[in-house]
Design a protein around this motif. Structure first.
Motif, PDB file in Angstrom:
ATOM      1  N   ALA A  29       0.825  -1.215   0.000  1.00 50.74           N
ATOM      2  CA  ALA A  29       0.000   0.000   0.000  1.00 50.74           C
ATOM      3  C   ALA A  29       0.855   1.259   0.000  1.00 50.74           C
ATOM      4  O   ALA A  29       0.511   2.254  -0.622  1.00 50.74           O
ATOM      5  N   MET A  30       2.014   1.155   0.671  1.00 50.63           N
ATOM      6  CA  MET A  30       2.900   2.297   0.766  1.00 50.63           C
ATOM      7  C   MET A  30       3.272   2.841  -0.620  1.00 50.63           C
ATOM      8  O   MET A  30       3.502   4.024  -0.792  1.00 50.63           O
ATOM      9  N   LEU A  31       3.323   1.941  -1.602  1.00 47.94           N
ATOM     10  CA  LEU A  31       3.786   2.359  -2.927  1.00 47.94           C
ATOM     11  C   LEU A  31       2.647   2.643  -3.894  1.00 47.94           C
ATOM     12  O   LEU A  31       2.902   2.980  -5.050  1.00 47.94           O
ATOM     13  N   HIS A  32       1.402   2.518  -3.457  1.00 45.43           N
ATOM     14  CA  HIS A  32       0.303   2.725  -4.402  1.00 45.43           C
ATOM     15  C   HIS A  32       0.348   4.107  -5.046  1.00 45.43           C
ATOM     16  O   HIS A  32       0.246   4.235  -6.255  1.00 45.43           O
TER      17      HIS A  32
ATOM     18  N   PRO B 361      -5.303   5.711  -3.752  1.00 44.51           N
ATOM     19  CA  PRO B 361      -4.501   4.560  -3.339  1.00 44.51           C
ATOM     20  C   PRO B 361      -3.293   5.033  -2.542  1.00 44.51           C
ATOM     21  O   PRO B 361      -2.562   5.905  -2.980  1.00 44.51           O
ATOM     22  N   ASN B 365      -0.573   6.523   3.733  1.00 46.37           N
ATOM     23  CA  ASN B 365       0.882   6.410   3.769  1.00 46.37           C
ATOM     24  C   ASN B 365       1.556   7.735   3.439  1.00 46.37           C
ATOM     25  O   ASN B 365       2.519   8.150   4.073  1.00 46.37           O
ATOM     26  N   GLU B 380       0.328  -2.945   7.143  1.00 46.81           N
ATOM     27  CA  GLU B 380      -0.842  -3.237   6.321  1.00 46.81           C
ATOM     28  C   GLU B 380      -1.833  -4.105   7.082  1.00 46.81           C
ATOM     29  O   GLU B 380      -1.466  -4.855   7.982  1.00 46.81           O
TER      30      GLU B 380
END
Lengths: 102, 473
Positions: A29-32, B361, B365, B380
């Motif tokens: 998710a960090m890289l979405h 998305p 973060n 996550e």
């Protein structure tokens, strides 16, 4: 254009789609967000088409409108490309910087 | 012959794009992936400029080309450097729209060349170019109008003459047949233009209808589904570039465009899966604004001092952020809270990130990274869920559906959606303006449990109060 050339382009199109599907599988998710904005910058590849279209003698006057349209396309595509990569870079620096600092 | 080597330049550029996208998917290699992307783009641009030198006339449009590159780069760079991290979703949507518009404008420019000089010789080549120009216009203009609307939806509204106008979400069921009708009519217009490619009526009609399509496609889609739409639009901008590649018969446009199209679509499906919804349902069955459950229960709110007392000496706290954190911009106060707890009680603080929390998305973060939260603390959903039973306190900030136990019952709109198990924690604190239902319109049992403490109010104000209360302990 010959039918062979068309089939060649369509082959390229279809295979690239399959490749694109395979490339992105499990993304944390960090890289979405960075992935999305990086891919977005790549979609600015139409800059190539804009360059070709903008290559008109502005003074000659025969394809002025076409040239101006391509010029606007060029500006927008460059904003997309430069802005997109720069923003992605900023985000990734932030994330990667954390990793080392923590 | 150097001309023949031009395609090799495009091949190298395409290879860099492939490695770039691949590397962008892994945390360690992501910065390199972005650099590969830049390199690929630089190679493509240089190759094109070299290629143009071999044209019979060489490069005659230096003024246009030079100034276009300069102006675009400058604007793009300034925008990218100036934007706040919190404004990132809007920025990505805007750039996306520009990408779609650029592809569509290249198509229009090619079409205009036919009008200003001569129509293409009828034949396979002409048919392909005309159809591709039409499709590129359809997708490109749709991406532009859709992305602009999405941008204002992400902003929440637009200021016109000093008045704040909220971006509406509106989509009656009869709008779906209209979408289909407009889509078919664009295809029909493209078919007509094969016979008559220089008919400007057709061209304007295609552009107009495509813009309307983009708007009515995004208009019915409400808040929580925005991550899906933003990544779908991203995918479309790639497809538009690929169609443009068919017009000018350029391989790198086809390859790069379809790569982005496909990878964007995969990201879209990842988002859909996280919400347990089908892409089709997101696009055509708007469920926000539908029937909302009536609230029949009430709950007495707590105050910051009470929560601070409960937090006193906690060993482990998990923070569950949601869109409310983004709205109230309280990520810095959240980080301050985590630091306070760590310093005072040596508490372990972690963050539980639901894949679709927020409006983009990876929204949470980006926000938390901006507040300097170490990324090892952002866990996550699947990895953090087993940790809730041993956690002293879960603090839910502006999230609702993503931690609604109703999803486990298998009934109602939320059925089957993966959720954060915040209800397993020993104490649950919920910071929220009211008890009102979330986007799915389902009442949340978690609010009414005995171990749950509600802090009613704005996220920023509440977190500030809480931080002060912790300091006073």
């Amino acid at each position: 254009m010959t039918p062979e050339l068309l089939i060649g382009s369509i082959t390229l199109f279809v295979l690239s789609i399959f490749l694109g599907v395979e490339l992105i599988t499990k993304v944390p998710a960090m890289l979405h967000t960075p992935l999305m904005s990086g891919a977005n910058a790549i979609s600015g590849i139409s800059v190539v088409g804009a360059l070709l279209g903008a290559n008109v003698a502005y003074d000659a006057g025969d394809t002025v409108t076409s040239g101006i349209l391509a010029f606007i396309a060029l500006v927008l595509a460059m904003i997309n490309v430069v802005g997109g990569f720069a923003v992605t870079n900023r985000m990734l620096n932030m994330i990667a910087g954390k990793k080392r600092g923590a | 012959m150097l001309e023949d080597w031009v395609s090799v330049g495009y091949l190298v550029s395409a290879i860099f794009f492939i490695f770039g996208l691949k590397n962008l998917g892994h945390p360690r290699t992501a910065p390199r992936g972005n650099q590969y992307g830049m390199l690929g783009m630089a190679i493509a641009v240089v190759t094109t400029i070299i290629d143009m030198n071999f044209f019979p006339d060489g490069i005659v449009g230096w003024t246009l080309i030079g100034s276009g590159i300069l102006i675009g780069s400058l604007i793009g760079y300034i925008m990218a450097v100036k934007v706040e991290m919190t404004g990132m979703p809007e920025m990505v949507a805007l750039f996306n729209g520009f990408g779609g518009a650029a592809s569509a404008l290249v198509a229009l420019s090619e079409t205009w060349k036919w009008i200003e000089t001569t129509s293409p010789e009828p034949g396979l080549g002409a048919t392909v170019a005309i159809v591709a120009a039409g499709l590129s216009a359809l997708v490109g203009w749709m991406t532009l109008s859709g992305s602009l609307l999405a941008m204002y939806k992400l902003k929440g509204g637009v200021e016109i003459f000093g008045k704040w106008i909220r971006t509406p979400t509106w989509g009656p069921a009869w709008l779906n047949p209209v979408k289909a009708l407009l889509f078919v009519s664009v295809l029909a217009l493209i078919y007509l233009s094969i016979e008559d490619p220089t008919n400007t009526d057709y061209i304007w009609a295609i552009i107009g209808i495509s813009c309307v399509l983009g708007i009515i496609l995004v208009l019915p889609i409400g808040g929580a589904d925005m991550p899906v739409v933003v990544s779908l639009l991203n995918s479309l901008s790639g497809i538009a570039a690929a169609f443009t590649g068919f017009i000018i018969n350029n391989s790198v446009l086809i390859v790069a465009g379809s790569l982005v199209g496909a990878s964007g679509l995969i990201l879209t499906f990842i988002m859909c899966k996280a919400m347990n919804r089908q892409l089709f349902d997101v696009l055509f069955k708007s469920f926000g604004g539908g029937e909302k459950q009536e609230l029949t229960r009430t709950k007495v709110g707590s105050d910051a001092d009470e929560v601070a007392m409960m937090a006193d000496g906690a060993q482990k706290i998990i923070i569950v952020p949601g869109y409310g954190m983004a709205v109230s911009q309280c990520q810095h106060q959240v980080k301050e809270f985590a630091d306070l707890m760590q310093d005072k009680f040596d508490t372990e603080v972690k963050y539980a990130i639901h894949p679709v929390a927020g409006r983009m998305p990876g929204h949470m973060n980006v926000l938390l990274a901006e507040a300097n939260v170490p990324y090892e603390q952002l866990i996550e959903m699947d990895d953090i869920n087993p940790e809730f039973p041993e956690c002293d306190m879960a603090i839910v900030i502006g999230a609702n559906d993503t931690c609604n136990p109703a999803a486990r019952t298998g009934e109602g709109p939320l059925a089957g959606m993966p959720i954060i198990d915040a209800d397993q924690a020993r104490t649950v604190v919920i910071i929220k303006r009211s008890l009102s239902v979330g986007y799915a319109g389902v009442d949340n049992d978690l609010f009414y449990e005995d171990k749950t403490m509600m802090l009613f109010g704005d996220g920023k104000a509440m977190m500030t109060d809480l931080n002060n209360a912790i300091k006073d302990l």
